[in-house]
Design an enzyme around this catalytic site. Structure first.
Site, PDB file in Angstrom:
ATOM      1  N   CYS A   1       3.238  -4.533   6.701  1.00 27.26           N
ATOM      2  CA  CYS A   1       2.911  -4.375   5.280  1.00 27.26           C
ATOM      3  C   CYS A   1       4.126  -3.862   4.510  1.00 27.26           C
ATOM      4  O   CYS A   1       5.180  -3.566   5.086  1.00 27.26           O
ATOM      5  CB  CYS A   1       1.748  -3.399   5.119  1.00 27.26           C
ATOM      6  SG  CYS A   1       0.179  -4.052   5.745  1.00 27.26           S
TER       7      CYS A   1
ATOM      8  N   HIS B   1       0.849  -1.195   0.000  1.00 21.21           N
ATOM      9  CA  HIS B   1       0.000   0.000   0.000  1.00 21.21           C
ATOM     10  C   HIS B   1       0.883   1.244   0.000  1.00 21.21           C
ATOM     11  O   HIS B   1       2.113   1.173   0.133  1.00 21.21           O
ATOM     12  CB  HIS B   1      -0.975   0.003   1.181  1.00 21.21           C
ATOM     13  CG  HIS B   1      -0.323   0.026   2.531  1.00 21.21           C
ATOM     14  ND1 HIS B   1       0.275   1.143   3.061  1.00 21.21           N
ATOM     15  CD2 HIS B   1      -0.186  -0.951   3.467  1.00 21.21           C
ATOM     16  CE1 HIS B   1       0.745   0.881   4.275  1.00 21.21           C
ATOM     17  NE2 HIS B   1       0.492  -0.394   4.542  1.00 21.21           N
TER      18      HIS B   1
END
Length: 390
Positions: free
Chosen positions: A366, A342
């Site tokens: 992430c 992301h």
């Protein structure tokens, strides 16, 4: 003297008359009881209660002299009438009669056959019925297939034969033999495939025959065993694949990615190098990959490391926010549960970047990218693409 003989003759005549009356009374009683039993038998048989009907013939009135004299003839007459009625019904409804109705007719004939009074007529009717003649043809073909060792085709044919087929016991015997041969052959071939690591082919081979083998427990257990071995094997291969990519040579060399037989579910492949904090996007196919994009990224910090291994792109979205960290990310692409590619993190209003760090671990697990680079991954890399993190 004459009077004495007259008296004896009178007594003898009386005895004869009385005996005759007794015999006639007994015969009348026997006839009445027999008629009642026969009527009850017919009623039971007409209603399909064949067990009770048979019990009446076997157990009622065995010492009845009328039964011994009349039973065979009466059964013959009754059953001929039954057969005639069955034939009439079949002929009248020949175009509409269902397979179930034919099964019922054959079942009724089989019940009649057990009394052994009109068997020649029954055989004649059976031989003329399409279901029986068809079953006979199928059985002959299955017999030839069995002798040719084509047990699967033989079994499929045997399953089409009606249970009312006169030689159905032979059919059952052949089915048992086919079952044994198919199972033995399936296990043998599957075992050879599994030894060569062709687990998917071994599983498919067994599953293809499970319907024929009535969901055999041993075969089902064997499928579970191969699925377990397949999972372990794929896990080992994936680890070896990752090691080959990152330990033998540098991914950034661009051309050497095609030395390791890496395949993807799509024409895209993503490789993340945690050490270098780089994300590489390739396009192509197995051993024909071309480096399309190279991004600086940020993976998980100590204690919240990005998981290593081989994964698959599972889902996508244009925004997420988590209250736990009071931040969110744009253009996310999921590859393992809550682990995503992301953008760098934004505030709740999606206006302000709260951390611009890239090139070193800074995330909660992430893989962070620049906004435009995360959007490129979101727009271009399809679900099903392979992701390798090392």
């Amino acid at each position: 003297m004459l009077k004495y003989f007259n008296n004896r003759r009178l007594i003898r005549n009386l005895i004869i008359i009385i005996s005759t009356l007794i015999i006639l009374s007994y015969a009348a009683l026997c006839l009445k009881l027999y008629s009642k039993d026969l009527s009850t038998f017919k009623e039971c048989f007409d209603n399909g209660d064949y067990i009770k009907a048979n019990s009446i013939i076997l157990n009622k009135g065995n010492f009845n002299i009328i039964k011994k004299i009349k039973i065979k003839k009466d059964l013959n007459t009754y059953f001929l009438n039954c057969i005639e009625q069955l034939e009439i019904n079949e002929n009248e409804n020949n175009n509409e009669i269902s397979e179930i109705s034919r099964e019922y007719i054959l079942y009724t004939l089989r019940e009649i056959e057990r009394y052994d009074v009109v068997n020649s007529k029954i055989t004649e009717i059976k031989d003329s019925m399409p279901m029986i003649s068809s079953s006979r043809d199928v059985f002959e073909k299955a017999y030839k297939l069995f002798n040719d060792k084509d047990y699967v085709s033989a079994m499929k044919g045997l399953n089409e034969i009606t249970p009312i087929y006169p030689e159905y016991l032979e059919v059952l015997d052949m089915k048992i033999n086919c079952y044994s041969k198919i199972k033995e052959d399936t296990l043998d071939k599957a075992d050879k495939l599994a030894k060569d690591k062709y687990y998917s082919k071994a599983i498919s081979l067994i599953e293809d025959n499970l319907s024929l083998l009535k969901e055999d427990k041993e075969l089902i257990d064997k499928v579970k065993e191969y699925e377990g071995e397949k999972g372990k094997y794929l896990s080992r291969k994936q680890k070896e694949e990752v090691q080959a990519v990152f330990n033998k040579q540098e991914v950034s060399a661009k051309q050497n990615i095609n030395s390791f037989d890496i395949a993807s579910g799509t024409n895209y492949l993503i490789i993340v190098n945690i050490k270098d904090q780089k994300t590489y996007v390739y396009k192509g196919s197995k051993n024909k990959w071309s480096l399309t994009k190279e991004f600086l990224c940020s993976t998980g910090v100590n204690g919240k490391e990005t998981p290593k291994g081989t994964f698959t792109v599972q889902n996508k979205g244009d925004w997420f926010y988590t209250d736990k960290y009071d931040q969110g990310g744009k253009y996310w692409v999921g590859f393992k549960g809550n682990y995503l590619f992301h953008s760098v993190p934004f505030d709740k209003e999606q206006k302000k970047i709260v951390d611009t760090t890239l090139g070193k671990p800074a995330s909660h697990g992430c893989i962070r990218l620049k906004v435009d680079e995360s959007k490129w991954v979101y727009d271009n890399v399809p679900i099903g693409s392979k992701v390798i993190v090392k």
